[in-house]
Scaffold this motif. Sequence first.
Motif, PDB file in Angstrom:
ATOM      1  N   LEU A  22      82.344  20.785   5.897  1.00 50.28           N
ATOM      2  CA  LEU A  22      81.315  21.633   6.492  1.00 50.28           C
ATOM      3  C   LEU A  22      81.622  23.108   6.305  1.00 50.28           C
ATOM      4  O   LEU A  22      80.741  23.913   5.973  1.00 50.28           O
ATOM      5  CB  LEU A  22      81.185  21.313   7.986  1.00 50.28           C
ATOM      6  CG  LEU A  22      80.587  19.961   8.365  1.00 50.28           C
ATOM      7  CD1 LEU A  22      80.783  19.694   9.854  1.00 50.28           C
ATOM      8  CD2 LEU A  22      79.107  19.894   8.001  1.00 50.28           C
ATOM      9  N   ALA A  23      82.885  23.481   6.522  1.00 49.06           N
ATOM     10  CA  ALA A  23      83.284  24.882   6.360  1.00 49.06           C
ATOM     11  C   ALA A  23      83.115  25.324   4.913  1.00 49.06           C
ATOM     12  O   ALA A  23      82.637  26.439   4.633  1.00 49.06           O
ATOM     13  CB  ALA A  23      84.727  25.061   6.814  1.00 49.06           C
ATOM     14  N   THR A  24      83.503  24.457   3.989  1.00 47.61           N
ATOM     15  CA  THR A  24      83.393  24.783   2.565  1.00 47.61           C
ATOM     16  C   THR A  24      81.940  24.949   2.162  1.00 47.61           C
ATOM     17  O   THR A  24      81.582  25.892   1.434  1.00 47.61           O
ATOM     18  CB  THR A  24      84.053  23.672   1.725  1.00 47.61           C
ATOM     19  OG1 THR A  24      85.430  23.559   2.088  1.00 47.61           O
ATOM     20  CG2 THR A  24      83.955  23.978   0.233  1.00 47.61           C
ATOM     21  N   ARG A  25      81.096  24.055   2.629  1.00 52.45           N
ATOM     22  CA  ARG A  25      79.668  24.138   2.290  1.00 52.45           C
ATOM     23  C   ARG A  25      79.033  25.388   2.894  1.00 52.45           C
ATOM     24  O   ARG A  25      78.229  26.069   2.254  1.00 52.45           O
ATOM     25  CB  ARG A  25      78.955  22.882   2.780  1.00 52.45           C
ATOM     26  CG  ARG A  25      77.452  22.873   2.553  1.00 52.45           C
ATOM     27  CD  ARG A  25      77.078  22.904   1.081  1.00 52.45           C
ATOM     28  NE  ARG A  25      75.639  23.026   0.929  1.00 52.45           N
ATOM     29  CZ  ARG A  25      74.812  21.988   0.769  1.00 52.45           C
ATOM     30  NH1 ARG A  25      75.307  20.747   0.742  1.00 52.45           N
ATOM     31  NH2 ARG A  25      73.513  22.191   0.622  1.00 52.45           N
ATOM     32  N   ALA A  26      79.401  25.711   4.140  1.00 52.99           N
ATOM     33  CA  ALA A  26      78.858  26.908   4.771  1.00 52.99           C
ATOM     34  C   ALA A  26      79.241  28.161   3.995  1.00 52.99           C
ATOM     35  O   ALA A  26      78.411  29.053   3.770  1.00 52.99           O
ATOM     36  CB  ALA A  26      79.346  27.004   6.212  1.00 52.99           C
ATOM     37  N   ALA A  27      80.501  28.232   3.570  1.00 52.99           N
ATOM     38  CA  ALA A  27      80.951  29.386   2.796  1.00 52.99           C
ATOM     39  C   ALA A  27      80.217  29.465   1.465  1.00 52.99           C
ATOM     40  O   ALA A  27      79.847  30.560   1.007  1.00 52.99           O
ATOM     41  CB  ALA A  27      82.457  29.299   2.568  1.00 52.99           C
ATOM     42  N   PRO A 206      83.654  13.088   2.698  1.00 55.86           N
ATOM     43  CA  PRO A 206      83.255  14.117   3.667  1.00 55.86           C
ATOM     44  C   PRO A 206      82.198  15.067   3.122  1.00 55.86           C
ATOM     45  O   PRO A 206      81.316  15.522   3.866  1.00 55.86           O
ATOM     46  CB  PRO A 206      84.576  14.846   3.954  1.00 55.86           C
ATOM     47  CG  PRO A 206      85.629  13.816   3.702  1.00 55.86           C
ATOM     48  CD  PRO A 206      85.122  13.002   2.552  1.00 55.86           C
ATOM     49  N   GLU A 207      82.266  15.348   1.836  1.00 56.07           N
ATOM     50  CA  GLU A 207      81.296  16.264   1.233  1.00 56.07           C
ATOM     51  C   GLU A 207      79.875  15.705   1.287  1.00 56.07           C
ATOM     52  O   GLU A 207      78.902  16.464   1.396  1.00 56.07           O
ATOM     53  CB  GLU A 207      81.691  16.561  -0.220  1.00 56.07           C
ATOM     54  CG  GLU A 207      82.936  17.408  -0.380  1.00 56.07           C
ATOM     55  CD  GLU A 207      84.230  16.636  -0.105  1.00 56.07           C
ATOM     56  OE1 GLU A 207      85.268  17.294   0.108  1.00 56.07           O
ATOM     57  OE2 GLU A 207      84.201  15.374  -0.105  1.00 56.07           O
ATOM     58  N   GLN A 208      79.747  14.378   1.228  1.00 57.38           N
ATOM     59  CA  GLN A 208      78.421  13.766   1.342  1.00 57.38           C
ATOM     60  C   GLN A 208      77.867  13.914   2.757  1.00 57.38           C
ATOM     61  O   GLN A 208      76.656  14.081   2.940  1.00 57.38           O
ATOM     62  CB  GLN A 208      78.499  12.283   0.950  1.00 57.38           C
ATOM     63  CG  GLN A 208      78.789  12.040  -0.515  1.00 57.38           C
ATOM     64  CD  GLN A 208      79.007  10.571  -0.827  1.00 57.38           C
ATOM     65  OE1 GLN A 208      80.067  10.012  -0.545  1.00 57.38           O
ATOM     66  NE2 GLN A 208      78.002   9.925  -1.394  1.00 57.38           N
ATOM     67  N   VAL A 209      78.745  13.853   3.739  1.00 60.93           N
ATOM     68  CA  VAL A 209      78.317  14.080   5.123  1.00 60.93           C
ATOM     69  C   VAL A 209      77.856  15.528   5.291  1.00 60.93           C
ATOM     70  O   VAL A 209      76.824  15.799   5.923  1.00 60.93           O
ATOM     71  CB  VAL A 209      79.449  13.755   6.106  1.00 60.93           C
ATOM     72  CG1 VAL A 209      79.026  14.060   7.539  1.00 60.93           C
ATOM     73  CG2 VAL A 209      79.865  12.290   5.974  1.00 60.93           C
ATOM     74  N   ALA A 210      78.602  16.461   4.723  1.00 62.70           N
ATOM     75  CA  ALA A 210      78.210  17.872   4.788  1.00 62.70           C
ATOM     76  C   ALA A 210      76.866  18.098   4.104  1.00 62.70           C
ATOM     77  O   ALA A 210      76.019  18.841   4.610  1.00 62.70           O
ATOM     78  CB  ALA A 210      79.292  18.751   4.164  1.00 62.70           C
TER      79      ALA A 210
END
Length: 262
Positions: A22-27, A206-210
């Motif tokens: 989530l943090a990576t996607r937000a950034a 986890p990236e799919q959840v994000a």
Amino acid sequence: MGALHDQGVIVTGAGRGIGRALATRAAREGARVVVNDLNADNAAAVAAEIGGTAIAGDVTAPEVLIDAATEALGRVDVFFANAGIDGAGGHDSLQTPDDVWDRVVNVNVMAHVRAARALVPRWLEDGRGGRFVVTASAAGLLTMIGSAPYSVTKHAAVGFAEWLSVTYGARGIDVHAICPQGVKTQMLEDAGPLQALLSRDSALEPEQVADAAFAAIEEGRFLVLPHAEVAGYYAARATDTERWLAGMRRLQQKVDEAGALG
């Protein structure tokens, strides 16, 4: 530019797993991100990777985190209440000691309540609104075989998110509840005989959840179901509870036969 471009974002439990994603996607979407984790080294590593700010600490006292993040970001626009724990500990979760129940309730429920208690008045006062995202679980919609503290507190997490949306949704507070099944995280690896059950509709990265969470944010949807099958299970549970419970009892028997006690 994404929906969170140039927004101040906190992600708790962001040192690994779903929180890190989530943090990576937000950034990547252009947000200014505070990476929170109980493990200071993990928080620092993720913050360095994404160009964010690491603030380590226990989410059960989020007021300190929120004040520090506000100083770093100028304003907290989005709070991802992602940190959570299982708390099963032993084989017979009915006998989970009170102190473990207290800890799981504190992390999985009261941390969300305290964060919202600190943030929502600020968001209402300046009139700019805010976004509160709870990482719950399909266990919060369906009940999970295994850990009683986890299942019960995830139901409570979903319930609190629903209450927030009902109470403040028309006043500029957007709320989302992320409810995945099996995700390839340390929690899944530690699930023992339950791992196969949790992964039977496929374990996601986890990236799919994000990705699912950010799609819901873009579309303004409350419920985030990274596993599409959960929608059908949720409907079945609501429309024919007795049949659904009977099916869950059969699953419990299979788990018992595999050596795990509920």
